[in-house]
Write a protein that holds these residues in place. Structure first.
Motif, PDB file in Angstrom:
ATOM      1  N   ASP A  26       0.847  -1.187   0.000  1.00  0.00           N
ATOM      2  CA  ASP A  26       0.000   0.000   0.000  1.00  0.00           C
ATOM      3  C   ASP A  26       0.892   1.250   0.000  1.00  0.00           C
ATOM      4  N   LEU A  27       0.277   2.383  -0.201  1.00  0.00           N
ATOM      5  CA  LEU A  27       1.000   3.648  -0.303  1.00  0.00           C
ATOM      6  C   LEU A  27       1.778   3.969   0.971  1.00  0.00           C
ATOM      7  N   ALA A  28       1.211   3.688   2.118  1.00  0.00           N
ATOM      8  CA  ALA A  28       1.890   3.980   3.386  1.00  0.00           C
ATOM      9  C   ALA A  28       3.210   3.213   3.492  1.00  0.00           C
ATOM     10  N   THR A  29       3.216   1.975   3.057  1.00  0.00           N
ATOM     11  CA  THR A  29       4.444   1.170   3.097  1.00  0.00           C
ATOM     12  C   THR A  29       5.487   1.727   2.142  1.00  0.00           C
ATOM     13  N   VAL A  30       5.055   2.086   0.934  1.00  0.00           N
ATOM     14  CA  VAL A  30       5.993   2.627  -0.054  1.00  0.00           C
ATOM     15  C   VAL A  30       6.595   3.939   0.452  1.00  0.00           C
ATOM     16  N   ARG A  31       5.795   4.759   1.089  1.00  0.00           N
ATOM     17  CA  ARG A  31       6.327   6.006   1.655  1.00  0.00           C
ATOM     18  C   ARG A  31       7.404   5.722   2.696  1.00  0.00           C
TER      19      ARG A  31
END
Length: 135
Positions: A26-31
């Motif tokens: 998800d986006l939070a992990t990629v950030r």
């Protein structure tokens, strides 16, 4: 997800394995992992190279300011310099300049910001070093 010192881990992951892993995140992990991606570099011939997994993330999440900000913030994380700092920063600017024609928008943006930051830091340290001479 708690991330500590993943730069060397990402350097050893194969492109295909990372691609499969990235699709599931998800986006939070990629950030959270963006600041630990391998940095662009010049190869032994002086050719600008952006590691595949770095390009993958910058392309897939091109429109996310936080992913780019985290990536940019991690480029010189924990680097220490000594000696003539203005000279050291002056060497960063022409290296970054070689990446200004990269195909991806975020790669060019990194290069532009890196180039400007290097020039500003070189000037700032040059002024500071000259002031210290006269003290």
């Amino acid at each position: 997800l708690h991330v500590v010192g993943l730069t060397s881990i990402f350097s050893n992951i194969q492109k295909k394995e990372f691609e499969v892993w990235l699709e599931k995140q998800d986006l939070a992990t990629v950030r959270k992992i963006a600041r630990f991606l391998p940095s662009p570099y010049l190869d032994s011939d002086g050719t600008p190279k952006v590691p595949d997994i770095t390009s993958m993330v910058l392309q897939k999440f091109e429109n996310d300011e936080d992913v780019f900000s985290e990536f940019y913030s991690g480029r010189h994380h924990m680097e220490l310099y000594s000696g003539n700092l203005s000279e050291k920063y002056e060497k960063h600017a022409p290296i970054a300049e070689q990446f200004l024609s990269q195909p991806l928008k975020r790669e060019r943006e990194w290069a532009s910001q890196e180039h400007e930051q290097a020039k500003q830091s070189a000037t700032s340290w040059e002024e500071r070093e000259s002031e210290e001479i006269f003290r």
